[in-house]
Design an enzyme around this catalytic site. Structure first.
Site: not given
Ligand code: ADP
Ligand code: MG
Ligand code: MG
Length: 876
Positions: A454, A831
């Protein structure tokens, strides 16, 4: 009547949306003639329907499931609940996108007291029968009734202790029978009912549980991190069992057709004899390397290798497969395009192109841009690494360099990281509950578990460094300490991990920045070839700009000038400017700042080598810069020839009730034009000088006025910007050209973009502010309620990280549609933080932005995402 259930023979790989990834691929493998146990898939639409019906499975769906069971009985000759020849099935979740370990699986469903007794006798293998039964009770209780796994594991541990054995496989039939009884007692105590005996009841409960698991907390976190919408739902696969736990001629395995860590072409995987299901990945016993399977199971191995070739050629991608061997016979249980590290993704994509299996465009489309992030993180300094001696070596399960302080629980990792500490999470093994802790850690170290454990799978998915299976560690989780290489480590001690080699070091090993080369460079080259949108960077310093250029930025989309004021003793002059009471005082302070700013801009233009640079004028509320320490206030007072009390009064007067919507942005330029004039002079003088030094560069400053909401604001500020700029240019006898544009970050600016475009040479969407102003909540406070919003399913994502395409996106689209016809030369960019988020980049491409601008380290991600958007558009 809607069709809610498909036999494996009725589906195919293209039906992923309806059947989920696992179901679609099981169907595809069935049709390819591979050895897949019979079964059927309950569709993702049935899951959505289950939620619509108030978490109920309606009669129609139920009837179709029962019909499918009848069909399975017909094909296999086995019957649900039959004592002679019982049908046992697995119930497995499977969403459209794979979510490893996130939802739950139940094995050996169909067993009850009578069936198991007969099975034990008839098979002559009572150990197997009881092993299946105790596993079934355990998984069913855990998944369906949410009786914690922990109680059952405690019972197993107790049994092993009593018997004086270490491994589950050492328990015999009687022990397992006793365990099954204890488990059922545990179930009754916790639930207050007997364990269900009717296989049909068991099945319906299990199907419901899988549907329900779609909404469990760890699935919700995983979806948010991986852009998987809640609305997709999960399918359920019901499949006849193949048994890997019938003895030593049986087993179960997981394998990849190429190495998921490095991308190396060759079979890679693990196999465990006499085992079932998650045993391989759970780390209870350390599995053998897949190559050892060749000696123990020669026939099954040969067949498996053929299957691997078939599947890789068929899917034209690296496959991750799960399989079981029952008495020497191979059964395929799953295949999917394997998860891989960024490094492996690049290598595999390049190799597939070289092997003639994929085109360049397909190779570009195969790579998850979010994964690139890991490659842009620092690596260990080669010299320092060479000089260091590892304390131990375990499995390099997920590459990267990590150093930090040891913590022992996922909760501690979260807590320490929130304090700004870098931590390494050290665990015996990880479980899905640990996921948030794993995200907070720089690196993960586990004592148990292999390359497919896992921890390894999840870490690779997250791009977090992971070293697993370090058996040399003597762990004492309860007392938060471990011993390694003769030394005792406690919480807070520093260690370093090399996720590529699996080496573990005492202390901190210095790191260096990453570069784009080799396969990374090749893929980025292809991306640049196919994308149509430009990628710029948000950079305030020449160093950032240089880094961004190395990473492929084609300009600066946002330079925040205020960040330049923090350096050295500039802040002094800046504070004098803020605390000026007359224009003369302010101009005197600005005169000190001008040469500094000019110097900064010159360096920026140098770093950009003629590529565009957008400079935003002063934006934040001024109170952010005033001194708070008595000593600094005194210093300022002295410099200004004022008293401390006078300065304090000025500072008080700067206080605002809602600074985010206060005296900031172009409002500063309106009240103090001299600030904008000074910044104009600095920009223009710098550009003139750099242009003179490099006549072949195209130096053309882009001056950006922030926070405009009304055309008149822009007109007013632009007027003296242009006057100042033209005067500077004339005085220098230069022919410099420049542009004046604006941010679109106030909804009113987007709504009136046709007006604004008359005065603006460019628009740049400041989507951080645009998001907060559109939603009307500030991003600094959103953290207080976002979790509740996630829980209530109002939000699936943080709108400051992933663009709200519906609302904010609509404003952007509108602004472009209004602006471009008025000013055909208008160029448009973004931006905000969103400029580096792949799905937001795709949206920007779709609405016709000329460029995205993002922080330097996200530039490669944006380049790839822009290419993928262009390729997808072309293919649509
Ligand atoms: P996950 O999505 O978490 O991988 P799966 O549904 O693949 O969950 O199930 C986990 C494991 O259970 C499989 O890898 C396989 O070993 C085992 N399993 C599932 N179905 C069967 C089956 N029909 N026969 C034997 N083993 C099975
Ligand atoms: Mg699982
Ligand atoms: Mg699986």
């Amino acid at each position: 009547m809607a069709k809610w259930v498909y036999m494996f023979t009725e589906g195919n790989a293209d039906m992923r949306n309806l059947l989920g990834g696992k179901g679609a691929n099981l169907a595809e493998m069935t049709n390819l003639g591979l050895p897949v146990p019979q079964g059927f898939t309950v569709t993702t639409e049935a899951c959505t329907q289950y939620y619509e019906d108030g978490r109920q499975i309606n009669d129609e769906i139920m009837a179709q499931i029962m019909e499918a069971i009848d069909k399975m009985e017909g094909i296999t000759g086995k019957k649900f609940g039959d004592k002679e020849n019982p049908l046992l099935v697995s119930v497995r979740s499977g969403a459209r996108a794979s979510m490893p370990g996130m939802m739950d699986t139940i094995l050996n469903l169909g067993l009850n007291e009578e069936v198991v007794e007969t099975l034990a006798k008839a098979s002559g293998n009572p150990r197997w029968a009881w092993d299946c039964y105790r596993r079934f009770i355990q998984m069913f209780s855990d998944v369906v009734m949410e009786v914690g796994k922990k109680y059952f594991e405690e019972l197993i541990d107790k049994m092993k202790e009593e018997k004086g054995v270490k491994l589950d496989v050492e328990l015999d039939a009687d022990d397992l029978k006793k365990l099954a009884e204890q488990f059922k007692a545990e179930y009754k105590e916790k639930i207050g009912e007997d364990f269900p005996t009717d296989p049909k009841v068991q099945l319906m409960e299990a199907v419901k549980a899988v549907f329900r698991s779609w909404d469990n907390p760890r699935a919700n976190v995983y979806r948010r991190d991986n852009d998987i919408p809640y609305s997709w739902g999960t399918a359920v696969n019901v499949q006849m069992m193949a048994f890997g736990n019938m003895g030593d001629d049986c087993g179960t395995g997981v394998a990849f057709t190429r190495d998921p860590a490095t991308g190396e072409n060759g079979l890679f995987g693990e196999f465990l004899t006499n085992a079932q299901g998650e045993d391989v990945v759970a780390g209870v016993r350390t599995p053998m390397h897949i190559s050892e399977m060749e000696q123990k199971f020669p026939e099954a191995f040969t067949q498996f290798k053929e299957v691997c070739n078939t599947l890789e050629t068929h899917y034209r991608d690296m496959q991750d497969m799960e399989f079981t061997v029952e008495h020497g016979k191979l059964y395929m249980l799953q295949t999917r395009n394997g998860k891989r590290t960024a490094q492996a993704a690049l290598k595999i994509a390049c190799d597939l192109v070289d092997e003639g299996m994929r085109t360049e465009e397909e190779a570009v489309a195969m790579i998850d841009p979010r994964n690139l992030d890991t490659l842009l993180h620092p690596q260990f300094d080669a010299a320092a690494l060479k000089a260091a001696t590892p304390m131990a070596k375990a499995l390099g399960a997920s590459p990267g360099a990590a150093c930090g302080k040891v913590v022992f629980t996922a909760d501690d990792a979260v807590e320490w990281a929130a304090r700004g500490e870098k931590v390494i999470l050290v665990r015996l093994e990880t479980s899905p509950e640990d996921i948030t802790g794993m995200k907070s850690a720089q690196g993960i170290l586990t004592v148990r578990g292999g390359m497919t454990s896992h921890a390894a799978v999840v870490a690779r998915g997250m791009g977090t460094c992971c070293v697993s299976g370090c058996g040399d560690i003597t762990m004492d989780e309860a007392n938060k300490k471990f011993t390694l290489g003769g030394k005792e480590f406690h919480e807070g001690d520093a260690i370093s991990l090399d996720g590529s080699t699996g080496a573990i070091y005492d202390g901190i090993i210095p790191t260096v920045d990453a570069t784009i080369a080799g396969e990374f460079g090749r893929i980025m080259g292809w991306a640049d070839k196919y994308r149509t949108m430009k990628v710029r960077t948000n950079a305030d310093t020449p160093a950032d700009a240089k880094k961004a250029r190395e990473l492929g930025a084609e300009g600066i989309g946002l330079c925040r000038t205020e960040h330049m004021f923090f350096e050295g003793n500039r802040i002094d002059a800046f504070r004098e400017m803020i605390c000026a009471e007359t224009v003369e005082e302010r101009e005197a302070a600005l005169a000190k700042i001008l040469p500094e700013q000019q110097g900064d801009f010159e360096k920026l233009y140098e770093a950009l080598e003629g590529n565009p640079v957008t400079i935003r004028f002063l934006d934040p509320p001024l109170h952010e810069f005033v001194p708070t320490e008595e000593e600094d206030i005194k210093k300022l007072a002295d410099a200004q020839g004022k008293t401390v009390d006078q300065i304090k009064a000025i500072i008080d007067s700067l206080h605002e009730f809602n600074p985010m919507m206060g005296h900031r942005g172009c409002r500063l330029a309106v009240t103090y034009p001299e600030i904008a004039k000074m910044q104009t002079s600095a920009v223009i003088r710098a550009a003139i000088n750099v242009k003179k030094a490099h006549p072949d560069w195209n130096v053309k400053p882009e001056i950006m006025i922030p926070l405009v909401g009304d055309i008149k604001e822009l007109k007013y500020v632009k007027k003296f910007v242009v006057e100042t700029a033209d005067a500077e240019i004339a005085a220098a006898g230069s022919d410099l050209e420049y542009e004046v544009g604006t941010m679109i970050e106030i909804p009113r600016a987007a709504l009136t973009a046709d007006d604004i475009a008359k005065e603006a040479d460019f628009f740049c969407f400041g989507t951080n502010d645009l998001t907060q102003m559109t939603y009307g909540f500030s991003r600094d406070d959103a953290g207080k309620f976002l979790d509740a919003y996630y829980d209530a399913k109002i939000f699936e994502n943080d709108p400051f990280a992933k663009l709200d395409q519906v609302g904010v996106g609509k404003l952007m689209k509108m602004a472009i549609e209004l602006g471009k016809p008025v000013n055909p030369n208008l160029h448009v960019g973004i931006c905000g933080e969103h400029g580096g988020d792949p799905s937001s980049v795709e949206f920007c491409d779709s609405i016709g932005l000329d460029y995205v601008s993002c922080s330097p380290f996200r530039v490669p991600i944006a380049r790839l995402a822009a290419a993928q958007a262009a390729i997808a558009k072309k293919n649509a």
